[in-house]
Design a protein around this motif. Structure first.
Motif, PDB file in Angstrom:
ATOM      1  N   GLY A   1       0.206  -1.183  -0.019  1.00 47.80           N
ATOM      2  CA  GLY A   1       0.063   0.202   0.336  1.00 47.80           C
ATOM      3  C   GLY A   1       0.579   0.946   0.234  1.00 47.80           C
ATOM      4  O   GLY A   1      -0.524   2.648  -0.308  1.00 47.80           O
ATOM      5  N   SER A   2       2.001   1.366   0.248  1.00 53.40           N
ATOM      6  CA  SER A   2       3.292   1.989   0.044  1.00 53.40           C
ATOM      7  C   SER A   2       3.460   2.554  -1.198  1.00 53.40           C
ATOM      8  O   SER A   2       3.029   1.978  -2.218  1.00 53.40           O
TER       9      SER A   2
ATOM     10  N   LEU B   1      -7.728  -6.184  -4.113  1.00 49.90           N
ATOM     11  CA  LEU B   1      -5.847  -5.820  -3.614  1.00 49.90           C
ATOM     12  C   LEU B   1      -4.631  -6.629  -3.707  1.00 49.90           C
ATOM     13  O   LEU B   1      -3.450  -6.328  -3.167  1.00 49.90           O
TER      14      LEU B   1
ATOM     15  N   ARG C   1      -2.799  -7.720   3.513  1.00 45.73           N
ATOM     16  CA  ARG C   1      -3.590  -7.370   3.061  1.00 45.73           C
ATOM     17  C   ARG C   1      -4.628  -6.633   3.970  1.00 45.73           C
ATOM     18  O   ARG C   1      -5.194  -5.683   3.869  1.00 45.73           O
TER      19      ARG C   1
ATOM     20  N   VAL D   1      -3.325  -3.106   4.828  1.00 44.80           N
ATOM     21  CA  VAL D   1      -3.544  -2.033   3.646  1.00 44.80           C
ATOM     22  C   VAL D   1      -5.110  -1.381   4.146  1.00 44.80           C
ATOM     23  O   VAL D   1      -5.690  -0.215   4.575  1.00 44.80           O
TER      24      VAL D   1
ATOM     25  N   VAL E   1      -6.644   2.569   5.203  1.00 46.12           N
ATOM     26  CA  VAL E   1      -7.168   2.953   4.050  1.00 46.12           C
ATOM     27  C   VAL E   1      -9.010   2.812   3.849  1.00 46.12           C
ATOM     28  O   VAL E   1      -8.886   3.262   3.886  1.00 46.12           O
TER      29      VAL E   1
ATOM     30  N   SER F   1      -5.250   7.954   0.818  1.00 49.14           N
ATOM     31  CA  SER F   1      -3.935   6.813   1.754  1.00 49.14           C
ATOM     32  C   SER F   1      -2.943   7.639   0.084  1.00 49.14           C
ATOM     33  O   SER F   1      -1.092   7.496   1.222  1.00 49.14           O
TER      34      SER F   1
ATOM     35  N   LEU G   1       2.449   5.765   4.830  1.00 55.94           N
ATOM     36  CA  LEU G   1       2.128   5.197   3.130  1.00 55.94           C
ATOM     37  C   LEU G   1       3.356   5.530   1.989  1.00 55.94           C
ATOM     38  O   LEU G   1       3.404   5.485   1.474  1.00 55.94           O
TER      39      LEU G   1
END
Length: 456
Positions: free
Chosen positions: A221-222, A263, A295, A298, A302, A318, A324
């Motif tokens: 997620g970064s 995702l 997951r 994230v 988020v 996000s 992130l």
């Protein structure tokens, strides 16, 4: 098949049933490299009633009225059961198909119950199957023939509850897997002599060290992780990274949100850095646990409204978060503390020993029953041979007597006569008696004598 937000909640529960090709026209041309459009495979939710859930949703989607209500429904309408009341307005053919699906599901559950009862040596004929069906919460067990509003309400509420606990159950399953693996490792080493044990311990440690040596894994997620997907998976210019375009590219079914499967697909590149199914040192069960951890990470950062979906707005916010945007490396399972403690392992091993002892008792009981059946089989075989021998001897004796002109005898040697022979003999014995009676009658005078003296 494009689903509205209401259905998405229900199928965020079931982890998204359908996927359709995205509309590439909505994406800028420069971010639209030619790709072959293909439909995503359905993903199993892991629920034991997964197929039933999917089929019910698919049938309901064919009714225009219900589909319209569903597209405008909100989260609360679905969770509190108000949407279920719309079932009374669907077409007759839809209700008929739903009835059929429910009867099939009840039949399947009955088979599961029978298999379970058979495996525990319980007399299923003495069981009340209607009562046993009550343990299944995703349908109304009191009505086993028709699909009603209560069935839809139960199906939604049960799937919601089960999938909220699904991740926790997966973590627990993984912990038991790791404990079993460690137990088997210790048992294996214990069975070796000292020299072989030390050699094997060195080999296993080398494999662990080899597994730890992998490229840097970006935090899921970064921005660094998303940019890597943009460049290496999507084949786009890293200097032109655009979060909104990225979102539309990976919203593979074009429903306006990223579900859990979409995702998890983003983490494939990071997971490939650590796990390779061809390598002995890489455990694919651990890879799936790593995917789940990514997951969850994230979603925690988020998914603001916690509906198990990531909207475009949530995604864009996000990407602006400093945490992130940091280049922090992701701590894999090898870098975190063990998933179980020594005390948990000892309790697990005690549980294994208890189960092994129970299996041993059952195996011994089955062995004794098998021996008893063998003894009974031997007795029956001996009895069968005895009867065969008796029949053979009787047949031989009859053949011998027939050759010698003697009357047949019974099993114990007694004489046996045919009914017609006995009848002839009876007739032959009776004829002389009748002849003497007739001769005596012929010798009587025609008139009785008169005036015979009477002696007093």
């Amino acid at each position: 098949m494009n689903l509205g937000p209401g259905w998405l909640l229900l199928l965020s529960i079931s982890l998204e049933v359908w996927a359709v090709p995205i509309e590439r026209n909505a994406i800028p041309q420069e971010a639209n490299p030619p790709q072959e459009e293909k439909q995503e495979d359905n993903v199993d939710t892991g629920l034991y009633y997964d197929r039933y859930l999917r089929e019910v949703i698919e049938v309901l989607e064919t009714d225009p009225h219900f589909r319209e209500k569903l597209q405008t429904a909100n989260t609360e309408d679905i969770k509190n059961g108000r949407l279920s009341k719309e079932l009374d307005l669907v077409g007759h053919h839809v209700r008929t198909r739903l009835d059929e699906l429910k009867r099939q599901e009840v039949s399947r559950l009955r088979m599961l119950l029978k298999a379970k009862l058979d495996s525990t040596n319980t007399q299923s004929l003495q069981m009340d199957h209607a009562s046993l069906l009550k343990q299944f919460e995703h349908l109304d067990p009191h009505n086993q023939n028709t699909f009603e509003a209560k069935d839809l309400e139960l199906l939604i509420s049960t799937a919601t509850k089960d999938l909220e606990n699904y991740d926790a159950e997966r973590h627990e399953e993984f912990k038991r897997y790791e404990m079993l693996k460690e137990h088997e490792r210790r048992q294996y080493l214990k069975g070796l002599d000292q020299e072989k044990r030390e050699k094997e311990e060195r080999r296993l440690e080398e494999l662990k060290e080899k597994h730890r040596k992998h490229p840097k894994v970006n935090a899921p997620g970064s921005v660094a992780q998303l940019r890597e997907v943009w460049e290496e998976t999507d084949g786009l210019d890293p200097t032109e990274f655009n979060p909104k375009t990225f979102f539309k590219l990976h919203d593979t079914n074009g429903d306006g949100v990223l579900d859990e499967q979409e995702l998890e697909a983003l983490f494939a590149k990071e997971l490939e850095k650590v796990y390779d199914p061809k390598n002995e040192e890489d455990d694919m069960m651990e890879m799936e646990e790593e995917r789940l951890r990514m997951r969850e990470h994230v979603m925690k950062n988020v998914d603001v409204n916690q509906d198990r979906l990531v909207s475009l707005e949530e995604f864009l916010k996000s990407t602006d978060k400093k945490e992130l945007d940091s280049p922090k490396e992701w701590d894999t399972l090898d870098d975190t503390k063990p998933v179980f403690t020594e005390a948990e392992l000892q309790r697990f091993e005690a549980e294994l020993r208890s189960k092994e002892e129970e299996l041993g008792r059952r195996a011994e009981s089955l062995r004794q029953e098998q021996d008893l059946l063998k003894e009974r089989g031997k007795a029956l075989e001996a009895q069968r041979k005895e009867y065969q021998q008796a029949v053979l001897e009787m047949s031989q004796r009859k053949e011998k007597q027939a050759l010698q002109g003697q009357p047949p005898t019974g099993p114990n040697g007694e004489l046996q006569f045919h009914q017609d022979v006995q009848k002839l003999e009876d007739q032959g014995a009776k004829a002389p008696v009748e002849q003497h009676v007739q001769e005596a009658h012929n010798n009587l005078p025609a008139e009785p004598p008169q005036n015979l003296p009477i002696h007093t």
